[in-house]
Design a protein around this motif. Structure first.
Motif, PDB file in Angstrom:
ATOM      1  N   ASP A 169     108.299 -15.583  70.621  1.00 56.42           N
ATOM      2  CA  ASP A 169     107.150 -15.027  71.446  1.00 56.42           C
ATOM      3  C   ASP A 169     107.851 -14.365  72.566  1.00 56.42           C
ATOM      4  OD1 ASP A 169     105.164 -14.702  73.229  1.00 56.42           O
ATOM      5  OD2 ASP A 169     104.471 -16.741  73.234  1.00 56.42           O
TER       6      ASP A 169
ATOM      7  N   TRP B 240     117.637 -21.350  72.531  1.00 54.83           N
ATOM      8  CA  TRP B 240     116.483 -21.647  71.972  1.00 54.83           C
ATOM      9  C   TRP B 240     116.778 -22.098  70.293  1.00 54.83           C
ATOM     10  CZ3 TRP B 240     111.447 -22.103  73.661  1.00 54.83           C
ATOM     11  CH2 TRP B 240     111.146 -21.268  74.981  1.00 54.83           C
TER      12      TRP B 240
ATOM     13  N   ILE C  40     109.786 -22.802  81.959  1.00 56.50           N
ATOM     14  CA  ILE C  40     109.537 -21.955  80.961  1.00 56.50           C
ATOM     15  C   ILE C  40     108.271 -20.798  81.752  1.00 56.50           C
ATOM     16  CG2 ILE C  40     108.456 -21.575  78.693  1.00 56.50           C
ATOM     17  CD1 ILE C  40     111.232 -23.006  78.860  1.00 56.50           C
TER      18      ILE C  40
ATOM     19  N   ALA D  48     112.738 -18.549  79.183  1.00 54.37           N
ATOM     20  CA  ALA D  48     113.404 -19.669  79.916  1.00 54.37           C
ATOM     21  C   ALA D  48     114.258 -19.644  80.621  1.00 54.37           C
ATOM     22  CB  ALA D  48     113.671 -20.860  78.748  1.00 54.37           C
TER      23      ALA D  48
ATOM     24  N   LEU E 286     114.017 -26.328  72.355  1.00 59.21           N
ATOM     25  CA  LEU E 286     114.885 -25.876  73.517  1.00 59.21           C
ATOM     26  C   LEU E 286     116.089 -26.621  73.790  1.00 59.21           C
ATOM     27  CD1 LEU E 286     115.561 -23.398  75.350  1.00 59.21           C
ATOM     28  CD2 LEU E 286     114.152 -24.444  77.023  1.00 59.21           C
TER      29      LEU E 286
ATOM     30  N   TRP F 259     114.968 -15.339  76.325  1.00 54.86           N
ATOM     31  CA  TRP F 259     113.744 -14.874  75.777  1.00 54.86           C
ATOM     32  C   TRP F 259     113.450 -15.798  74.432  1.00 54.86           C
ATOM     33  CZ3 TRP F 259     109.973 -12.357  78.329  1.00 54.86           C
ATOM     34  CH2 TRP F 259     110.632 -11.582  79.155  1.00 54.86           C
ATOM     35  N   ASN F 260     112.372 -16.344  74.383  1.00 54.40           N
ATOM     36  CA  ASN F 260     111.833 -17.058  73.277  1.00 54.40           C
ATOM     37  C   ASN F 260     111.821 -16.026  71.931  1.00 54.40           C
ATOM     38  OD1 ASN F 260     110.505 -18.475  71.179  1.00 54.40           O
ATOM     39  ND2 ASN F 260     108.865 -19.400  72.741  1.00 54.40           N
TER      40      ASN F 260
ATOM     41  N   SER G  68     110.190 -23.329  66.128  1.00 56.90           N
ATOM     42  CA  SER G  68     109.309 -22.802  67.404  1.00 56.90           C
ATOM     43  C   SER G  68     109.203 -24.262  68.252  1.00 56.90           C
ATOM     44  CB  SER G  68     107.910 -22.648  66.982  1.00 56.90           C
ATOM     45  OG  SER G  68     107.250 -23.845  66.256  1.00 56.90           O
ATOM     46  N   ASN G  69     109.480 -23.796  69.782  1.00 55.79           N
ATOM     47  CA  ASN G  69     109.268 -24.749  70.675  1.00 55.79           C
ATOM     48  C   ASN G  69     110.309 -25.860  70.889  1.00 55.79           C
ATOM     49  OD1 ASN G  69     106.637 -23.390  71.768  1.00 55.79           O
ATOM     50  ND2 ASN G  69     105.928 -24.644  69.992  1.00 55.79           N
TER      51      ASN G  69
END
Length: 524
Positions: free
Chosen positions: A94, A140, A109, A99, A148, A90-91, A145-146
């Motif tokens: 968020d 992550w 994603i 993923a 990976l 999980w992110n 953020s964002n």
């Protein structure tokens, strides 16, 4: 000199594991039979995801956390991979983004609907195509953020920036190519500046997370590492593996010197893989073995002895995999400090296990719940890629410490003579109830404007509450439709409870203002 025993003073000496009751477990779940060295489960405060057995491709289930009991055999799945799913994560920023990686050499994603999965998801939000062989592990970044990281059987680690509008990414922003065999474990330190890896060559490496430069590398012949884990910000690294006598073993290392372990402990002669989990807030280490029915836990200290065995949670049912709930999803009212989700294949069951600190008081325990990483990123992807490091944003788990919606402002107006008369509690409540109704309509109007300016109606001009006509809409025919309506009603009840709490606060504020007006009038 008389002998004196050395007793350790610890708040966590009596931590115990409590398995959930049958009705609070997840039953009839088709858990994967894959033998890959991954936990196959991921949890967050909203959902529980588990890799499932699937014919013709790979899939995993996303189950709402409160949907316990028997799982519908036709429960929707996330099934867009052409090969078996090997890992899901999980992110951390968020709860509705997850993923997954697969034997089809792709990373995908997925965006999960905020209410309920009414049908299976087959189209991913983003697809990452940078590996030449199957992808076995994803992670992550803990503060940016964002960002990976993915690694596969091509011996490479790819760094992806997901903050783009493209749905298919072919080129990662960075490829780390310093390993000579398959990478079987990755772990970040607290701020994400270092990455620890373990490889099938049984060596531990500490890399610079951006450049991929090898900072430390172990060369210990007495320990063959399988899984590796950074222990928070105390500059320690823990690994699980096997000794030269084929005994399962855990080793503690100094982050700045991997030549010799600080401490080693042989556990047993079983062959199951050991998964380590660390709670930075309580400095407790949990060791879970695949095929075992127990969970060992230790307390970590910066001085000798570094690992202090506490006890273990025992059950007769062996676990295939394990999932862990983030700290912001725990039940602080029961002094829960950690929660596992055990995958029990022989029973097709997912069993939650809570680690609880026994306390007599029902109030919030500040000493066992320090500030902990929350659900907000400290950096953007662009900032991290530019070279900035920053620790996680910390939050308090105390109920009410974070207000999701700010309290409505009391309107300013000129006081009249009637205001000097003290109002009764019932009159104040009646007055606020009327304003609450108006505010509820304003809240609904704002939502209507956000949806495009049209309010759902029944065709005759009558509005439909929550998008459903209570009188003309037929009752749900399937269990999925019933659950969808149930969760929608739960959201409405939760929102109304928040509104009532706000009304109570306003009542107290108005009563305080009335008291102040009376005191000022008496003074004159």
């Amino acid at each position: 000199m008389s002998w004196q025993p050395q007793y350790r003073s610890s708040k966590y000496r009596h931590v115990f594991g409590k398995a959930a009751t049958k009705e609070n477990c997840y039953d009839c779940v088709p858990i994967t039979r894959s033998v890959h060295d991954n936990p196959f489960c991921a949890a967050n405060p909203q959902f529980l995801a588990v890799v499932t057995e699937c014919a013709g491709g790979g899939a995993f289930l996303v189950i709402p956390l409160q949907q316990t009991g028997k799982l519908d055999p036709h429960h929707p799945r996330v099934c867009g991979h052409k090969g078996n799913v090997l890992d899901i994560k999980w992110n951390p920023f968020d709860d509705f983004v997850i993923a997954s990686c697969s034997e089809d050499a792709t990373v995908k994603i997925w965006e999960i609907p905020k209410h309920f999965l009414s049908k299976s998801i087959t189209t991913a939000a983003k697809e990452l195509l940078g590996h030449s062989r199957r992808v076995g592990l994803i992670e992550w970044h803990p503060t940016a953020s964002n960002i990976l990281f993915s690694t596969g059987y091509d011996y490479k680690i790819n760094i992806w920036n997901l903050a783009t509008s493209e749905s298919v990414l072919y080129d990662p922003v960075k490829t780390i190519d310093v390993h000579q065999d398959v990478i079987i474990s990755m772990s970040f330190n607290t701020d994400g500046s270092y990455l620890a890896t373990s490889c099938k060559d049984r060596k531990i490496r500490i890399l610079d997370a951006r450049s991929g430069k090898v900072i430390q590398e172990s060369n210990c012949k007495s320990h063959k590492a399988s899984k590796v884990l950074f222990l928070g910000n105390i500059k320690r690294v823990l690994s699980t593996g096997i000794s030269r006598w084929n005994h399962r073993q855990i080793s503690l290392w100094d982050q700045d010197d991997l030549s010799v372990p600080l401490q080693q402990e042989d556990l047993d002669g079983s062959s199951g893989l050991l998964f380590p989990f660390y709670d930075q807030d309580t400095q407790m280490l949990y060791v879970v073995g695949r095929g075992d029915g127990n969970i060992r836990y230790y307390e970590i200290s910066t001085e000798k002895p570094y690992m202090n065995y506490l006890t273990d949670f025992r059950t007769y049912l062996p676990q295939k995999g394990i999932g862990v709930m983030p700290k912001r999803g725990l039940d602080v009212s029961s002094c829960e400090v950690f929660r596992f989700y055990r995958l029990i294949t022989i029973k097709s069951l997912i069993e939650p296990v809570s680690m609880i600190v026994p306390r007599r008081s029902d109030s919030y325990q500040d000493d066992i719940y320090p500030l902990t990483p929350g659900g907000l990123p400290a950096l953007t992807a662009k900032e991290w890629l530019s070279g900035i490091n920053k620790g996680p944003i910390l939050i308090s788990l105390k109920p009410g410490s974070e207000t999701p919606h700010p309290l409505p402002r009391i309107p300013d107006r000129v006081p009249t003579l009637s205001d000097s008369r003290p109002k009764t509690h019932q009159e104040t409540k009646d007055q606020l109830t009327g304003s609450g109704i108006r505010q509820r309509h304003e809240f609904r109007d704002e939502n209507i404007l956000k949806r495009g300016g049209e309010e759902p109606n029944d065709g005759k001009g009558n509005p439909i509450p929550n998008g459903l006509d209570v009188f003309e809409c037929p009752p749900p025919k399937t269990e999925n439709e019933l659950l969808q309506m149930f969760y929608r009603q739960q959201d409405e009840i939760r929102r109304l409870r928040e509104l009532m709490n706000q009304r109570d606060v306003q009542i107290k504020q108005l009563e305080l203002e009335i008291k102040n007006v009376r005191n000022s009038a008496a003074g004159h």
